[in-house]
Design an enzyme around this catalytic site. Sequence first.
Site, PDB file in Angstrom:
ATOM      1  N   ARG A  24       1.941 -20.005   8.197  1.00  0.00           N
ATOM      2  CA  ARG A  24       1.307 -19.105   9.164  1.00  0.00           C
ATOM      3  C   ARG A  24       0.641 -17.970   8.388  1.00  0.00           C
ATOM      4  O   ARG A  24       1.194 -17.492   7.392  1.00  0.00           O
ATOM      5  CB  ARG A  24       2.334 -18.503  10.131  1.00  0.00           C
ATOM      6  CG  ARG A  24       2.883 -19.469  11.168  1.00  0.00           C
ATOM      7  CD  ARG A  24       1.853 -19.810  12.260  1.00  0.00           C
ATOM      8  NE  ARG A  24       2.439 -20.658  13.292  1.00  0.00           N
ATOM      9  CZ  ARG A  24       2.423 -21.995  13.293  1.00  0.00           C
ATOM     10  NH1 ARG A  24       1.828 -22.640  12.308  1.00  0.00           N
ATOM     11  NH2 ARG A  24       2.975 -22.673  14.278  1.00  0.00           N
ATOM     12  N   HIS A  37      -6.693 -24.719   9.513  1.00  0.00           N
ATOM     13  CA  HIS A  37      -5.399 -25.033  10.156  1.00  0.00           C
ATOM     14  C   HIS A  37      -5.302 -26.522  10.510  1.00  0.00           C
ATOM     15  O   HIS A  37      -5.103 -26.892  11.669  1.00  0.00           O
ATOM     16  CB  HIS A  37      -5.194 -24.164  11.416  1.00  0.00           C
ATOM     17  CG  HIS A  37      -3.748 -24.014  11.781  1.00  0.00           C
ATOM     18  ND1 HIS A  37      -3.200 -22.840  12.204  1.00  0.00           N
ATOM     19  CD2 HIS A  37      -2.726 -24.903  11.774  1.00  0.00           C
ATOM     20  CE1 HIS A  37      -1.913 -23.007  12.453  1.00  0.00           C
ATOM     21  NE2 HIS A  37      -1.599 -24.265  12.197  1.00  0.00           N
TER      22      HIS A  37
HETATM   23  P1  NAP Z   1      12.109 -25.328   9.502  1.00  0.00           P
HETATM   24  O1  NAP Z   1      12.620 -26.722   9.437  1.00  0.00           O
HETATM   25  O2  NAP Z   1      12.579 -24.423  10.589  1.00  0.00           O
HETATM   26  O3  NAP Z   1      12.445 -24.663   8.077  1.00  0.00           O
HETATM   27  C1  NAP Z   1      12.259 -23.307   7.827  1.00  0.00           C
HETATM   28  C2  NAP Z   1      12.715 -22.996   6.402  1.00  0.00           C
HETATM   29  O4  NAP Z   1      12.426 -21.620   6.129  1.00  0.00           O
HETATM   30  C3  NAP Z   1      14.223 -23.173   6.228  1.00  0.00           C
HETATM   31  O5  NAP Z   1      14.514 -23.683   4.939  1.00  0.00           O
HETATM   32  C4  NAP Z   1      14.748 -21.743   6.358  1.00  0.00           C
HETATM   33  O6  NAP Z   1      15.954 -21.475   5.663  1.00  0.00           O
HETATM   34  C5  NAP Z   1      13.617 -20.969   5.713  1.00  0.00           C
HETATM   35  N1  NAP Z   1      13.633 -19.578   6.171  1.00  0.00           N
HETATM   36  C6  NAP Z   1      13.514 -19.093   7.434  1.00  0.00           C
HETATM   37  N2  NAP Z   1      13.610 -17.755   7.448  1.00  0.00           N
HETATM   38  C7  NAP Z   1      13.821 -17.382   6.165  1.00  0.00           C
HETATM   39  C8  NAP Z   1      14.019 -16.138   5.516  1.00  0.00           C
HETATM   40  N3  NAP Z   1      14.036 -14.993   6.210  1.00  0.00           N
HETATM   41  N4  NAP Z   1      14.207 -16.127   4.184  1.00  0.00           N
HETATM   42  C9  NAP Z   1      14.220 -17.279   3.470  1.00  0.00           C
HETATM   43  N5  NAP Z   1      14.038 -18.501   4.004  1.00  0.00           N
HETATM   44  C10 NAP Z   1      13.840 -18.548   5.335  1.00  0.00           C
HETATM   45  O7  NAP Z   1      10.516 -25.301   9.549  1.00  0.00           O
HETATM   46  P2  NAP Z   1       9.486 -26.495   9.200  1.00  0.00           P
HETATM   47  O8  NAP Z   1       9.545 -27.544  10.242  1.00  0.00           O
HETATM   48  O9  NAP Z   1       9.712 -26.889   7.781  1.00  0.00           O
HETATM   49  O10 NAP Z   1       8.085 -25.734   9.374  1.00  0.00           O
HETATM   50  C11 NAP Z   1       7.763 -24.567   8.647  1.00  0.00           C
HETATM   51  C12 NAP Z   1       6.537 -23.898   9.270  1.00  0.00           C
HETATM   52  O11 NAP Z   1       5.357 -24.637   8.954  1.00  0.00           O
HETATM   53  C13 NAP Z   1       6.516 -23.861  10.794  1.00  0.00           C
HETATM   54  O12 NAP Z   1       7.310 -22.797  11.287  1.00  0.00           O
HETATM   55  C14 NAP Z   1       5.045 -23.669  11.105  1.00  0.00           C
HETATM   56  O13 NAP Z   1       4.752 -22.305  11.228  1.00  0.00           O
HETATM   57  C15 NAP Z   1       4.341 -24.227   9.873  1.00  0.00           C
HETATM   58  N6  NAP Z   1       3.470 -25.385  10.191  1.00  0.00           N
HETATM   59  C16 NAP Z   1       2.137 -25.324   9.907  1.00  0.00           C
HETATM   60  C17 NAP Z   1       1.320 -26.414  10.191  1.00  0.00           C
HETATM   61  C18 NAP Z   1      -0.137 -26.443   9.828  1.00  0.00           C
HETATM   62  O14 NAP Z   1      -0.851 -27.379  10.192  1.00  0.00           O
HETATM   63  N7  NAP Z   1      -0.658 -25.480   9.117  1.00  0.00           N
HETATM   64  C19 NAP Z   1       1.875 -27.572  10.776  1.00  0.00           C
HETATM   65  C20 NAP Z   1       3.243 -27.592  11.040  1.00  0.00           C
HETATM   66  C21 NAP Z   1       4.041 -26.493  10.747  1.00  0.00           C
HETATM   67  P3  NAP Z   1      17.329 -22.261   5.999  1.00  0.00           P
HETATM   68  O15 NAP Z   1      17.126 -23.666   5.471  1.00  0.00           O
HETATM   69  O16 NAP Z   1      18.364 -21.518   5.259  1.00  0.00           O
HETATM   70  O17 NAP Z   1      17.482 -22.224   7.501  1.00  0.00           O
END
Ligand code: NAP
Length: 321
Positions: free
Chosen positions: A236, A284
């Site tokens: 993001r 995006h």
């Molecule tokens: P996820 O499964 O919820 O994983 C989030 C990761 O971030 C986890 O490892 C979490 O730690 C870590 N995290 C969260 N808050 C943190 C903090 N304060 N300090 C350190 N680490 C932290 O999310 P995901 O499915 O991988 O997706 C990640 C993001 O990608 C989404 O939220 C979305 O915004 C973005 N995205 C973008 C696109 C695009 O096309 N550009 C498409 C899809 C998604 P823990 O493991 O300890 O919980």
Amino acid sequence: MSAASSANTTRKTPSILIAAAGEDDRWKEAMVARLQDANIVTQYENYDPKTIDFALLWKQPQGLLKSLTGLQAIFSLGAGVDHVLSAPSLPTEVPVIRLEDAGMADQMVQYHLYAALHFMRDFDIYARQQAKADWTQHDVARISKCRVGVMGLGALGAAVATALTQLGFAVSGWSRTMKAIDGITTYAGAETLNEFLGQSDILVCMLPRTAETEGVLNGNTLSQLPKNAAVINAARGAMIVEADLLRLIDTGHLRGAFLDVAVTEPLPESHPFWDHSKIRITPHIAAATRIEESVDQIAENIDRISRGETPRGLVDRKTGY
Ligand code: NAP
């Protein structure tokens, strides 16, 4: 649509509302094919808001949630839930569920392999040379000497980190709680952030947008990266303070950035990122939700909820992801 019973009663026939930012009909078609006995409407059809059990949302119109007084769960039609959690009318007690992977991990891997190789193989430098008809050759670095740091080791970040390791990069990862992933050096928590950044020649941001992660990449933290490091962000835009990133690129501390997201999207025409020779922009597109996989996850979660079980991908309202 059936005249449904009260909100907390388990219903045989769930009523589902889709508000999917222009993709409503595609989602409805896929949901109808998957859940043949459900009542499924889009936001553009006539429906009684009180009878809706499940809302499937992507960038829903403001105020929509206020009228849905019988909701059992809200599904985000993406991996991120920032668009749902920031809604002023979000009911406090209704579970919010996100998509996990749903076909996005493969696409994220492809995006990051390309972007990491862009810097590791000097394609950024060669693009600038091409503009000057400059045939200068540079030594090819060893991939095992190129250190990639992945912030966020969730459904998508872990897949990206693993794929980069398999290609030969030296990968480390940073998350909120400690993770163990084969071949990857892991760090956890704010107190380890500087150490993690200090050894990331290429920084990948795969964090969710939350109160804690907004602006996490700013002048202070980006300065911890080694000189000539590059930044890749397909999570993001809000995670990076854009003016700080620009300043550190322009003053030569950072080599450049590969960005799929921005604070304001679409990126305004006058934004300095567009013309910057050290910044690559994509609109995006890093990873799109795959409808078939998503519909399966949603249907399985509706089943779980109707059996009184915890759904997969349940969002923790406290951490915001
Ligand atoms: P996820 O499964 O919820 O994983 C989030 C990761 O971030 C986890 O490892 C979490 O730690 C870590 N995290 C969260 N808050 C943190 C903090 N304060 N300090 C350190 N680490 C932290 O999310 P995901 O499915 O991988 O997706 C990640 C993001 O990608 C989404 O939220 C979305 O915004 C973005 N995205 C973008 C696109 C695009 O096309 N550009 C498409 C899809 C998604 P823990 O493991 O300890 O919980």
